[in-house]
Design an enzyme around this catalytic site. Structure first.
Site, mmCIF file in Angstrom:
data_model
loop_
_atom_site.group_PDB
_atom_site.id
_atom_site.type_symbol
_atom_site.label_atom_id
_atom_site.label_comp_id
_atom_site.label_asym_id
_atom_site.label_seq_id
_atom_site.Cartn_x
_atom_site.Cartn_y
_atom_site.Cartn_z
ATOM 1 N N GLN A 115 0.820 -1.214 0.000
ATOM 2 C CA GLN A 115 0.000 0.000 0.000
ATOM 3 C C GLN A 115 0.856 1.268 0.000
ATOM 4 O O GLN A 115 0.468 2.274 -0.596
ATOM 5 C CB GLN A 115 -0.921 -0.021 1.227
ATOM 6 N N LYS A 130 -2.773 -0.866 6.620
ATOM 7 C CA LYS A 130 -3.752 -1.915 6.314
ATOM 8 C C LYS A 130 -4.206 -2.528 7.617
ATOM 9 O O LYS A 130 -3.471 -2.517 8.608
ATOM 10 C CB LYS A 130 -3.112 -3.008 5.453
ATOM 11 N N ASP A 170 -11.815 -3.871 1.932
ATOM 12 C CA ASP A 170 -10.983 -4.835 1.190
ATOM 13 C C ASP A 170 -11.827 -6.116 1.177
ATOM 14 O O ASP A 170 -13.064 -6.048 1.313
ATOM 15 C CB ASP A 170 -9.619 -5.028 1.867
HETATM 16 P P1 NDP Z 1 -14.699 -9.055 -2.025
HETATM 17 O O1 NDP Z 1 -14.800 -9.553 -0.650
HETATM 18 O O2 NDP Z 1 -15.755 -8.145 -2.558
HETATM 19 O O3 NDP Z 1 -14.557 -10.258 -3.062
HETATM 20 C C1 NDP Z 1 -13.529 -11.166 -2.952
HETATM 21 C C2 NDP Z 1 -13.669 -12.215 -4.033
HETATM 22 O O4 NDP Z 1 -12.474 -12.980 -4.090
HETATM 23 C C3 NDP Z 1 -14.800 -13.187 -3.761
HETATM 24 O O5 NDP Z 1 -15.310 -13.659 -4.981
HETATM 25 C C4 NDP Z 1 -14.089 -14.303 -2.988
HETATM 26 O O6 NDP Z 1 -14.727 -15.566 -3.063
HETATM 27 C C5 NDP Z 1 -12.750 -14.339 -3.684
HETATM 28 N N1 NDP Z 1 -11.730 -14.791 -2.724
HETATM 29 C C6 NDP Z 1 -11.371 -14.185 -1.577
HETATM 30 N N2 NDP Z 1 -10.457 -14.897 -0.908
HETATM 31 C C7 NDP Z 1 -10.245 -15.987 -1.650
HETATM 32 C C8 NDP Z 1 -9.412 -17.114 -1.496
HETATM 33 N N3 NDP Z 1 -8.598 -17.243 -0.415
HETATM 34 N N4 NDP Z 1 -9.433 -18.054 -2.472
HETATM 35 C C9 NDP Z 1 -10.247 -17.919 -3.554
HETATM 36 N N5 NDP Z 1 -11.060 -16.853 -3.753
HETATM 37 C C10 NDP Z 1 -11.063 -15.920 -2.812
HETATM 38 O O7 NDP Z 1 -13.270 -8.327 -2.099
HETATM 39 P P2 NDP Z 1 -12.715 -7.277 -3.179
HETATM 40 O O8 NDP Z 1 -13.334 -7.516 -4.506
HETATM 41 O O9 NDP Z 1 -12.799 -5.942 -2.577
HETATM 42 O O10 NDP Z 1 -11.165 -7.672 -3.225
HETATM 43 C C11 NDP Z 1 -10.616 -8.551 -4.187
HETATM 44 C C12 NDP Z 1 -9.130 -8.308 -4.307
HETATM 45 O O11 NDP Z 1 -8.897 -6.955 -4.729
HETATM 46 C C13 NDP Z 1 -8.328 -8.480 -3.020
HETATM 47 O O12 NDP Z 1 -7.048 -8.988 -3.345
HETATM 48 C C14 NDP Z 1 -8.176 -7.042 -2.521
HETATM 49 O O13 NDP Z 1 -7.056 -6.909 -1.678
HETATM 50 C C15 NDP Z 1 -7.996 -6.321 -3.838
HETATM 51 N N6 NDP Z 1 -8.253 -4.889 -3.833
HETATM 52 C C16 NDP Z 1 -9.453 -4.402 -3.413
HETATM 53 C C17 NDP Z 1 -9.704 -3.049 -3.459
HETATM 54 C C18 NDP Z 1 -11.029 -2.471 -3.095
HETATM 55 O O14 NDP Z 1 -11.203 -1.271 -3.251
HETATM 56 N N7 NDP Z 1 -12.000 -3.254 -2.638
HETATM 57 C C19 NDP Z 1 -8.671 -2.099 -3.894
HETATM 58 C C20 NDP Z 1 -7.460 -2.721 -4.382
HETATM 59 C C21 NDP Z 1 -7.290 -4.068 -4.327
HETATM 60 P P3 NDP Z 1 -15.498 -16.127 -1.778
HETATM 61 O O15 NDP Z 1 -16.779 -15.363 -1.712
HETATM 62 O O16 NDP Z 1 -15.685 -17.573 -2.102
HETATM 63 O O17 NDP Z 1 -14.616 -15.902 -0.594
HETATM 64 O O1 2IT Z 2 -5.880 -2.578 -1.511
HETATM 65 C C1 2IT Z 2 -6.412 -1.459 -1.579
HETATM 66 O O2 2IT Z 2 -5.873 -0.512 -2.174
HETATM 67 C C2 2IT Z 2 -7.728 -1.277 -0.950
HETATM 68 N N1 2IT Z 2 -8.270 -2.235 -0.402
HETATM 69 C C3 2IT Z 2 -8.381 0.078 -0.937
HETATM 70 C C4 2IT Z 2 -7.813 0.954 0.125
HETATM 71 C C5 2IT Z 2 -8.521 2.276 0.325
HETATM 72 O O3 2IT Z 2 -8.129 2.944 1.277
HETATM 73 O O4 2IT Z 2 -9.404 2.645 -0.446
#
Ligand code: NDP
Ligand code: 2IT
Length: 449
Positions: A115, A130, A170
């Site tokens: 981050q 984080k 997240d």
């Molecule tokens: P959500 O909780 O909305 O969705 C996560 C998705 O990933 C679900 O479909 C979940 O499936 C799957 N998943 C999570 N853990 C695992 C695992 N161990 N093995 C397989 N599938 C998994 O989270 P986000 O969409 O917000 O986050 C997704 C990724 O993006 C993460 O790596 C996060 O750090 C990254 N990210 C998110 C940001 C944000 O603004 N939200 C910003 C930047 C990065 P299931 O439901 O089966 O667990």
């Molecule tokens: O991994 C990421 O950059 C996030 N989960 C979003 C962080 C934020 O402060 O919007």
């Protein structure tokens, strides 16, 4: 399989291993950055003298706390809460909270470390942090989630503040959880301090485009990388892993740009729909009803669900890993390249293992690493903070244009840095060096703290 580090950097890395035993994801994230920094140390001996890298690898503050809560039957549960305030050279600590049973200190530290550089790349005034918990929101009622969030915030609030530390979502933390945590923060502090959390609801201080921002941003980044190669998303077959927040809005933007997403997934299996994913259905299943992606096939008989399937076996031209860390290994990466994949954009954080990264770099495909490609989420969080500070709210169009401009800017800065350091198009090198230098210069300016 890792690259050789020069002697000084290897020493620093060995020290990180010793001081942070068992935190394998943190080791991986540190190693990847150090592998890019050799030539920077030659150009900037002052960073070595001032031990900038050693200082960046040591969080400014790490908070670990007990989170007790009661389920709907009155049974008591204890989870562990974390907030790692990693680096405040560029602004208040900023970064999401992850609620997932796999969470432990090593996961939070890898995410917090990445981050720092991601936030630096956005060009916005935000430091790196984080947090999260090993709480599993799956199968919990709304009330249980609320009680957990309230208990979590009852400890965390004292460490937060709009000028101190500003969490967001997240994995496992979205608008619902941010709402419960904001409510508790407001109640304890007696302050309507909108800028203390981002990802808020639209009618109480949130920003338009924040829910879409990470997925849209990752797609804008890859769109730009394709443009440099005189190519576009038009007609491209795409894979998007996961089916959460990032996956959903990646699919949406790819479809808007003329690409076709044929598969998505969750931790149980993969949906393959050759004629193109039905995004409205995915939103209904995941955002509204909180169901599993398997249920998609109840509405589309021509779609296939493969339990425990590997999404990366499906031939594609663009892959957007948007689920979790280390979801693409060396074998998957080889298969993707062999099947004709020309671009990979990481919506997730560190979704590709070091072996996989090497495959993508050797193949010279357009590979956008997470800390550059998924920076649109946190960048739009910073736009939310900006709107909160001025008690303003911007239109969707205006905010999306800003996001697009930021992503194109990140792409161009990473590209220019990769050229400057003799590896044009290597966005890993570009992102690590460009993100690092800004933080390092600020740390030098601030003196030994
Ligand atoms: P959500 O909780 O909305 O969705 C996560 C998705 O990933 C679900 O479909 C979940 O499936 C799957 N998943 C999570 N853990 C695992 C695992 N161990 N093995 C397989 N599938 C998994 O989270 P986000 O969409 O917000 O986050 C997704 C990724 O993006 C993460 O790596 C996060 O750090 C990254 N990210 C998110 C940001 C944000 O603004 N939200 C910003 C930047 C990065 P299931 O439901 O089966 O667990
Ligand atoms: O991994 C990421 O950059 C996030 N989960 C979003 C962080 C934020 O402060 O919007």
């Amino acid at each position: 399989m890792t690259m050789q580090l020069d002697e000084k950097l290897e020493g620093i890395y060995q020290d990180v291993l010793k001081r942070n035993q068992g935190e394998v994801e943190f080791h991986q994230a540190v190693r990847e950055v150090l592998e890019s920094l050799g030539p920077v140390m030659v150009k900037h001996p002052e960073y070595m003298e001032r031990k900038i890298i050693e200082r960046i690898c040591e969080p400014e503050r790490q908070i670990i706390f007990r989170v007790p809560w009661q389920d709907d039957k009155g049974r008591v549960h204890i989870n562990r809460g974390f907030r790692v305030e990693f680096n405040s050279a560029l602004g208040p600590y900023k970064g999401g909270l992850r609620f997932h049973p796999s969470v432990y200190l090593g996961i939070i530290k890898f995410l917090g470390f990445e981050q720092i550089f991601k936030n630096s790349l956005t060009g916005m005034p935000i430091g790196g942090g984080k947090g999260g918990s090993d709480f599993d929101p799956k199968g919990k009622s709304d009330d249980e989630v609320m009680r957990f969030c309230q208990s979590f915030m009852t400890e965390l609030y004292r460490h937060l503040g709009e000028h101190t530390d500003v969490p967001a979502g997240d994995i496992g933390v979205g608008g619902r959880e941010i709402g419960y945590m904001f409510g508790q923060y407001k109640r304890i502090t007696n302050r309507y301090e909108a800028g203390v959390l981002t990802g808020k609801g639209l009618n109480w201080g949130g920003s338009l485009v924040r829910p879409e921002a990470t997925g849209y941003g990752a797609t804008f980044f890859i769109n730009e990388a394709l443009r440099v190669r005189k190519d576009t998303f038009e007609g491209k077959t795409c894979l998007v892993s996961g089916s959460g927040n990032v996956a959903i809005y990646t699919i949406e933007k790819i479809h808007q740009l003329g690409g076709k997403c044929v598969a998505c997934s969750d931790s149980n299996g993969v949906i393959f729909h050759e004629s193109g994913l039905d995004l409205n259905l995915i939103k209904q299943l995941k955002e509204v009803e909180r169901r599993r992606i398997q249920d998609y096939t109840q509405y589309h008989k021509d779609a296939k669900y493969v339990a425990n399937g590997n999404i990366w076996e499906i031939p594609c031209q663009v892959a957007m890993p948007s689920a979790t860390q280390n979801e693409i290994n060396g074998k998957d990466a080889k298969l993707l390249v062999k099947n004709g994949c020309i671009a990979v954009g990481e919506g997730a954080n560190m979704p590709t293992t070091p072996e996989g990264v090497k495959v993508f770099l050797d193949a010279k495909i357009a590979y956008g690493p997470g800390k550059a490609a998924n920076a649109g989420g946190v960048a739009t969080s910073a736009l939310e903070m900006q709107q909160n500070a001025s008690r303003d709210s911007w239109t969707f169009e205006f905010t999306e244009k800003k996001l697009e401009g930021i992503m194109v800017g990140i792409h161009n800065n990473c590209y220019a840095t990769s050229e400057e350091y003799g590896a044009p198009g290597n966005y890993v090198l570009g992102a690590n060096i460009c993100g690092f230098i800004k933080v390092a210069d600020a740390m030098v300016a601030h003196g030994l703290i």
